[in-house]
Design an enzyme around this catalytic site. Structure first.
Site, mmCIF file in Angstrom:
data_model
loop_
_atom_site.group_PDB
_atom_site.id
_atom_site.type_symbol
_atom_site.label_atom_id
_atom_site.label_comp_id
_atom_site.label_asym_id
_atom_site.label_seq_id
_atom_site.Cartn_x
_atom_site.Cartn_y
_atom_site.Cartn_z
ATOM 1 N N GLU A 197 0.901 6.420 -4.734
ATOM 2 C CA GLU A 197 0.434 7.791 -4.516
ATOM 3 C C GLU A 197 1.447 8.845 -4.968
ATOM 4 O O GLU A 197 1.964 9.621 -4.150
ATOM 5 C CB GLU A 197 0.076 7.997 -3.045
ATOM 6 N N GLU A 236 -5.297 0.343 -0.506
ATOM 7 C CA GLU A 236 -5.295 0.841 0.876
ATOM 8 C C GLU A 236 -6.680 1.358 1.215
ATOM 9 O O GLU A 236 -7.299 2.082 0.437
ATOM 10 C CB GLU A 236 -4.309 2.000 1.081
#
Length: 473
Positions: free
Chosen positions: A196, A378
């Site tokens: 991220e 995730e």
């Protein structure tokens, strides 16, 4: 190195074939009873991150999150990652727990400050020793290690020199990545460079570490991507599969009255990272915004480094972004000025978003970026469940995960090249600026450090064993 570690190293590679066996020519299916089967070789796993579970903050290096979490007012309830789940000292028990829950692949992150405490220069053997032991323990229990090299935990010395806004950080990352690969690469096949990068560049400026509102954010974006590209040089060092994990969100316009806003927000939230890594260019919308925010030096030559083949694109999915037709703009994302959002853009949507957004996202990625395999690195939800003796009931999480996996199955049936799913998270953990208020599939009593698998952990174990969902779930 212990004798057991030497024995495990002699049998290196055990379990790695699981991740290497990607989906080729096998289709997901629904049988006559309504059960949903996932493709042969579908990767089932669970995920954590170093700073969120390891603790041991006074051992083997200091990172910017150690400093940030000790700054009053930065983290909910004054929580810190000093102890967290104490995984640094309890990793062997945690691996045995994961094995008992049927985990086949474990995605974890390596803490850069433990390996190179000063960001550059001497490598810390004690830090490498910990991950050496962790990998051997995983392989010894038949669990494939799937490490991420950067999950927001930057050595504080590099932050003091400018963090990711400084070009040099990308080169220091490449050196660190090579040091980790030298130690673990004989047993670890699959690697993720960054987790991220959007968060490290944008969200860090007001919610997460380092918390500096004047960080040149678009310069940080570029240097994070450059670090990813430099990290891909691990392939020449013998790395098997290499990937990048992005937090991606479908952008939904409330009604035609918001024309133009959706594409600009999608460029900022999604294509700003997808396009350089997978197409070798920035979106035009981002280039226009960058012109007023960042001097990148030599982006053309850098893009040749950034745009290299990846084996898998990791997708972290928690929410969609919905634009509002009315109300005042409520965001601090450069380039989205004047656009109205139904909720602040910087807030992660917990407890869980509508799963159909994930189906839409996976199909879009397979259409727009063909040839790159997808893996959900995730996905999860947080609910305010509590331990009741030896049990933790969490039916809301099971319902959410069931709906999500049905949406994932639908996407595969419709043609998405999705090869695996990692639930977030194995353990309750330090959820960054939220502190310890978000929860995983295993309950952690932070006073005693006792672990209790939630009902969702047992449910997920059965899903993995069946490689699918039963009718009625």
């Amino acid at each position: 190195m212990t004798e057991s570690a030497m024995t495990s190293r002699a049998g290196r590679g055990r379990g790695a074939d699981l991740v290497a066996a990607v989906v080729q020519g096998h289709a997901a299916a629904s049988d006559a009873a309504g059960d949903l089967s996932f493709p042969d070789g579908f990767i089932w796993g669970a995920a954590t991150a170093a700073y969120q579970i390891e603790g041991a903050w006074r051992e083997d290096g200091r990172g910017l999150w150690d400093v940030f979490s000790h700054t009053p007012g930065k983290v909910a309830s004054g929580h810190t990652g000093d102890i967290a789940c104490d995984h640094y000292h309890r990793y062997a028990d945690d691996v045995r727990l994961m094995a008992g829950l049927g985990d086949r692949v474990y995605r974890f992150s390596v803490a850069w400050p433990r390996i190179v405490p000063d960001g550059s220069g001497p490598v810390n053997p004690a830090g490498l020793d910990f991950y050496d032991r962790l990998v051997d323990e995983l392989l010894g229990h038949g669990i494939t290690p799937y490490p991420t090299l950067y999950h927001w935990d930057l050595p504080q010395t590099l932050e003091d020199r400018g963090g990711w806004a400084a070009r040099d950080t990308a080169y220091r990352f490449a050196e660190y990545a090579l040091a980790v690969h030298r130690r673990l690469g004989d047993r670890v096949r699959c690697w993720i460079t960054l987790n991220e990068p959007w968060v490290a560049a944008f969200l860090a400026t007001h919610r997460g570490a380092p918390g500096a509102a004047d960080v040149p954010r678009f310069r940080a974006v570029h240097h994070l991507l450059l670090g990813h590209g430099l990290g891909l040089r691990l392939r020449s060092a013998g790395a098997g599969q290499l990937g990048l994990t992005l937090s991606l969100s479908p952008v939904i316009e409330a009604r035609p009255g918001v024309r133009g806003g959706g594409r600009r927000v999608d460029a900022l939230a999604n294509r700003q990272f997808l396009d350089p890594a997978l197409r070798g260019r920035y979106p035009e919308e981002v280039l226009k915004i960058m012109a007023g925010h960042a001097r990148l030096g030599h982006p053309g030559r850098d893009l040749e480094t950034i745009h290299q083949p990846v084996d898998l694109l990791g997708v972290n999915y928690y929410s969609h972004v919905r634009l509002a037709a009315e109300g005042e703009p409520a965001n601090r994302l450069p380039g989205s000025e004047g656009i109205r959002f139904e909720r602040p853009t910087a807030v992660t949507a917990w407890p869980g978003d509508r799963p159909d957004g994930l189906r839409t996202l996976l199909l879009r990625l397979s259409r727009d970026y063909p040839g790159v395999g997808l893996i959900i690195t995730e996905n999860g939800a947080a609910f305010d469940d509590r331990a009741d003796g030896d049990r933790v009931h969490d039916p809301e999480r099971i319902r959410y995960l069931t709906a999500t996996l049905r949406a994932v199955h639908d996407a595969i049936m419709a043609g998405a090249d999705l090869r695996g799913y990692f639930v977030w998270s194995v353990l309750d953990n330090f959820e960054w600026a939220y502190g310890y208020h978000k929860r995983g599939i295993v309950y952690v009593d932070y006073t005693t450090m006792r672990r209790i698998p939630r009902e969702s952990a047992l449910w997920y174990r059965d899903v993995v064993r069946r490689n699918g969902l039963r009718n009625g779930e």
